[in-house]
Design a protein around this motif. Structure first.
Motif, PDB file in Angstrom:
ATOM      1  N   GLY A 156      26.144  39.668  11.155  1.00  0.00           N
ATOM      2  CA  GLY A 156      27.065  38.760  11.823  1.00  0.00           C
ATOM      3  C   GLY A 156      28.514  39.206  11.870  1.00  0.00           C
ATOM      4  O   GLY A 156      29.396  38.420  12.228  1.00  0.00           O
ATOM      5  N   ALA A 157      28.787  40.459  11.516  1.00  0.00           N
ATOM      6  CA  ALA A 157      30.167  40.958  11.526  1.00  0.00           C
ATOM      7  C   ALA A 157      30.573  41.406  12.928  1.00  0.00           C
ATOM      8  O   ALA A 157      29.741  41.819  13.731  1.00  0.00           O
ATOM      9  N   ALA A 158      31.872  41.320  13.205  1.00  0.00           N
ATOM     10  CA  ALA A 158      32.420  41.878  14.446  1.00  0.00           C
ATOM     11  C   ALA A 158      32.607  43.375  14.268  1.00  0.00           C
ATOM     12  O   ALA A 158      32.924  43.846  13.175  1.00  0.00           O
ATOM     13  N   VAL A 159      32.412  44.134  15.347  1.00  0.00           N
ATOM     14  CA  VAL A 159      32.550  45.590  15.293  1.00  0.00           C
ATOM     15  C   VAL A 159      33.664  46.024  16.242  1.00  0.00           C
ATOM     16  O   VAL A 159      33.621  45.733  17.437  1.00  0.00           O
ATOM     17  N   ILE A 160      34.665  46.704  15.682  1.00  0.00           N
ATOM     18  CA  ILE A 160      35.785  47.240  16.460  1.00  0.00           C
ATOM     19  C   ILE A 160      35.706  48.761  16.421  1.00  0.00           C
ATOM     20  O   ILE A 160      35.511  49.347  15.364  1.00  0.00           O
ATOM     21  N   LEU A 161      35.856  49.391  17.572  1.00  0.00           N
ATOM     22  CA  LEU A 161      35.785  50.849  17.671  1.00  0.00           C
ATOM     23  C   LEU A 161      37.087  51.417  18.212  1.00  0.00           C
ATOM     24  O   LEU A 161      37.554  51.004  19.282  1.00  0.00           O
ATOM     25  N   ASP A 162      37.655  52.364  17.484  1.00  0.00           N
ATOM     26  CA  ASP A 162      38.729  53.201  18.004  1.00  0.00           C
ATOM     27  C   ASP A 162      38.053  54.390  18.665  1.00  0.00           C
ATOM     28  O   ASP A 162      37.403  55.193  17.998  1.00  0.00           O
ATOM     29  N   ALA A 163      38.215  54.520  19.982  1.00  0.00           N
ATOM     30  CA  ALA A 163      37.477  55.545  20.737  1.00  0.00           C
ATOM     31  C   ALA A 163      37.995  56.956  20.515  1.00  0.00           C
ATOM     32  O   ALA A 163      37.400  57.912  21.013  1.00  0.00           O
ATOM     33  N   GLY A 164      39.099  57.138  19.797  1.00  0.00           N
ATOM     34  CA  GLY A 164      39.592  58.484  19.540  1.00  0.00           C
ATOM     35  C   GLY A 164      38.840  59.120  18.381  1.00  0.00           C
ATOM     36  O   GLY A 164      38.290  58.439  17.526  1.00  0.00           O
ATOM     37  N   PRO A 165      38.842  60.451  18.336  1.00  0.00           N
ATOM     38  CA  PRO A 165      39.440  61.357  19.312  1.00  0.00           C
ATOM     39  C   PRO A 165      38.427  61.946  20.295  1.00  0.00           C
ATOM     40  O   PRO A 165      38.730  62.916  20.975  1.00  0.00           O
ATOM     41  N   GLN A 166      37.208  61.386  20.356  1.00  0.00           N
ATOM     42  CA  GLN A 166      36.163  61.972  21.216  1.00  0.00           C
ATOM     43  C   GLN A 166      35.684  60.932  22.211  1.00  0.00           C
ATOM     44  O   GLN A 166      34.583  60.405  22.101  1.00  0.00           O
ATOM     45  N   VAL A 167      36.522  60.637  23.205  1.00  0.00           N
ATOM     46  CA  VAL A 167      36.185  59.585  24.158  1.00  0.00           C
ATOM     47  C   VAL A 167      34.909  59.921  24.925  1.00  0.00           C
ATOM     48  O   VAL A 167      34.224  59.025  25.431  1.00  0.00           O
ATOM     49  N   GLY A 168      34.530  61.187  24.958  1.00  0.00           N
ATOM     50  CA  GLY A 168      33.295  61.586  25.622  1.00  0.00           C
ATOM     51  C   GLY A 168      32.047  61.023  24.963  1.00  0.00           C
ATOM     52  O   GLY A 168      30.977  60.970  25.581  1.00  0.00           O
ATOM     53  N   GLU A 169      32.159  60.619  23.699  1.00  0.00           N
ATOM     54  CA  GLU A 169      31.024  60.035  22.972  1.00  0.00           C
ATOM     55  C   GLU A 169      30.921  58.528  23.187  1.00  0.00           C
ATOM     56  O   GLU A 169      29.998  57.876  22.689  1.00  0.00           O
ATOM     57  N   LEU A 170      31.834  57.945  23.949  1.00  0.00           N
ATOM     58  CA  LEU A 170      31.942  56.491  24.035  1.00  0.00           C
ATOM     59  C   LEU A 170      30.687  55.835  24.595  1.00  0.00           C
ATOM     60  O   LEU A 170      30.255  54.779  24.113  1.00  0.00           O
ATOM     61  N   ASP A 171      30.082  56.433  25.623  1.00  0.00           N
ATOM     62  CA  ASP A 171      28.911  55.819  26.253  1.00  0.00           C
ATOM     63  C   ASP A 171      27.777  55.585  25.266  1.00  0.00           C
ATOM     64  O   ASP A 171      27.010  54.629  25.406  1.00  0.00           O
ATOM     65  N   VAL A 172      27.666  56.450  24.276  1.00  0.00           N
ATOM     66  CA  VAL A 172      26.566  56.374  23.317  1.00  0.00           C
ATOM     67  C   VAL A 172      26.660  55.120  22.451  1.00  0.00           C
ATOM     68  O   VAL A 172      25.641  54.534  22.072  1.00  0.00           O
ATOM     69  N   ILE A 173      27.874  54.688  22.168  1.00  0.00           N
ATOM     70  CA  ILE A 173      28.076  53.632  21.177  1.00  0.00           C
ATOM     71  C   ILE A 173      28.655  52.346  21.751  1.00  0.00           C
ATOM     72  O   ILE A 173      28.681  51.316  21.089  1.00  0.00           O
ATOM     73  N   LEU A 174      29.085  52.353  23.000  1.00  0.00           N
ATOM     74  CA  LEU A 174      29.813  51.216  23.557  1.00  0.00           C
ATOM     75  C   LEU A 174      29.023  49.913  23.478  1.00  0.00           C
ATOM     76  O   LEU A 174      29.585  48.845  23.216  1.00  0.00           O
ATOM     77  N   GLY A 175      27.717  49.980  23.694  1.00  0.00           N
ATOM     78  CA  GLY A 175      26.904  48.769  23.655  1.00  0.00           C
ATOM     79  C   GLY A 175      26.736  48.160  22.275  1.00  0.00           C
ATOM     80  O   GLY A 175      26.210  47.053  22.149  1.00  0.00           O
ATOM     81  N   ALA A 176      27.192  48.870  21.239  1.00  0.00           N
ATOM     82  CA  ALA A 176      27.027  48.390  19.865  1.00  0.00           C
ATOM     83  C   ALA A 176      28.297  47.782  19.292  1.00  0.00           C
ATOM     84  O   ALA A 176      28.332  47.448  18.114  1.00  0.00           O
ATOM     85  N   VAL A 177      29.352  47.645  20.122  1.00  0.00           N
ATOM     86  CA  VAL A 177      30.627  47.166  19.598  1.00  0.00           C
ATOM     87  C   VAL A 177      31.109  45.939  20.371  1.00  0.00           C
ATOM     88  O   VAL A 177      30.671  45.663  21.491  1.00  0.00           O
ATOM     89  N   ASP A 178      32.033  45.211  19.744  1.00  0.00           N
ATOM     90  CA  ASP A 178      32.602  44.008  20.355  1.00  0.00           C
ATOM     91  C   ASP A 178      33.986  44.247  20.954  1.00  0.00           C
ATOM     92  O   ASP A 178      34.377  43.584  21.907  1.00  0.00           O
ATOM     93  N   VAL A 179      34.729  45.178  20.357  1.00  0.00           N
ATOM     94  CA  VAL A 179      36.076  45.510  20.821  1.00  0.00           C
ATOM     95  C   VAL A 179      36.213  47.026  20.816  1.00  0.00           C
ATOM     96  O   VAL A 179      35.840  47.673  19.830  1.00  0.00           O
ATOM     97  N   VAL A 180      36.737  47.586  21.887  1.00  0.00           N
ATOM     98  CA  VAL A 180      37.005  49.021  21.906  1.00  0.00           C
ATOM     99  C   VAL A 180      38.480  49.246  22.208  1.00  0.00           C
ATOM    100  O   VAL A 180      39.057  48.602  23.077  1.00  0.00           O
TER     101      VAL A 180
END
Length: 303
Positions: A156-180
């Protein structure tokens, strides 16, 4: 033990050198005022969350060396609970940072023990499940961050992602976070819209994740969520060192969300914390406390 924020990510020994001009290919650059201190996106963000009043844990890895000892001491002195593996045969992560007179930086990073964070140990899983907010970055293997995000969401925790420094990896994990949080200059790349306006790129990303923040430090930041796209407050300050500015923002954002503020409200305080950090030298050493930020905001409102 309940924790407001757990940060899963990198810890580095930062070697900082002041330069008149950032290095260019094939050019010898004269440096001065060499300094060593604690850093790494994960560690910096954990320190920032703790200094903003959150009960904070850090999950990471260091080597069995003097640099690792320095980083563990920094966490302890900042009031951060350390869930840190000491990895035999690996050096502690390190970063060589050149800082010019405008506070702009160039970084060479050596991952070291951070590269072993490709999964979540039982001890780390327990720490993550006991938190209200999980804060991640893309400075460690994305597989480990995905595992951590699944554990956090499962409890039940919120997940925040700092997309740096490899924004190219973002698509892999974007669906698993609440804030980017994405760097202002990388939003179009992250959205796959190189020719779009900033607002359109942020809005497009916000169709894939509940909240997107394009963070630009003193240049201004933009937030997009179900309420639309809007600008965050912008502060005028003299930039001395941008090393931990995004980290300060992310840690302060996580602390605010953990305290019960909306993401938008927390972000408004976090941009003030970042404006303070950019005026100070160093990485972890530059991160302000909650009292610092409250005083700064009070002066801004009065002035």
């Amino acid at each position: 033990m309940h924790r407001d924020v757990t940060v899963f990510g990198s810890a580095n020994a930062d070697l900082r050198v002041l330069v008149d001009e950032l290095p260019r290919r094939g050019q010898v650059t004269l440096g001065h005022d060499l300094e060593m201190g604690p850093g790494g996106r994960g560690l910096n963000q954990a320190v920032a969350a703790a200094r903003m009043g959150a009960r904070t844990a850090f999950v990471g890895a260091v080597g069995s060396d003097d640099h690792g000892t320095m980083l563990l001491r920094c966490l302890a002195e900042s009031g951060v609970e350390a869930c840190v593996d000491e990895v035999d045969g690996r050096a502690t992560g390190a970063a060589m940072i050149a800082v010019d007179e405008h506070g702009e930086i160039t970084v060479i990073e050596l991952p070291g023990a951070n590269a072993t964070l490709d999964g979540v140990s039982d001890r780390a899983a327990h720490t993550i499940r006991g938190s209200g907010v999980l804060l991640l970055q893309l400075e460690t293997p994305v597989a480990g961050s995905l595992d951590a995000a699944a554990l956090a969401r499962g409890s039940g925790a919120a997940v925040i992602l700092d997309a740096g420094p490899q924004v190219g990896e973002l698509d892999v994990i974007l669906g698993a976070v609440d804030v980017v949080v994405v760097d202002l200059d990388e939003v179009r790349e992250a959205a796959g819209m190189p020719d779009a306006t900033l607002e359109d790129a942020v809005a497009a990303l916000a169709t894939r994740v509940p909240t997107v923040i394009a963070f630009g430090g003193l240049r201004g930041s933009v937030i997009a969520d179900a309420g639309g796209v809007r600008r965050l407050p912008r502060y005028v300050a003299h930039a001395l060192d941008s090393s931990a500015v995004t980290d300060t923002f992310c840690g302060a954002l996580a602390a605010g969300v953990a305290a019960g503020r909306s993401v938008s409200e927390a972000a408004e305080v976090a941009v003030a914390a970042a404006a303070l950090a950019v005026q100070r030298p160093g990485s972890a050493d530059s991160i302000p406390t909650l009292a610092d930020v409250e005083e700064y905001l009070s002066l801004q409102r009065a002035g």
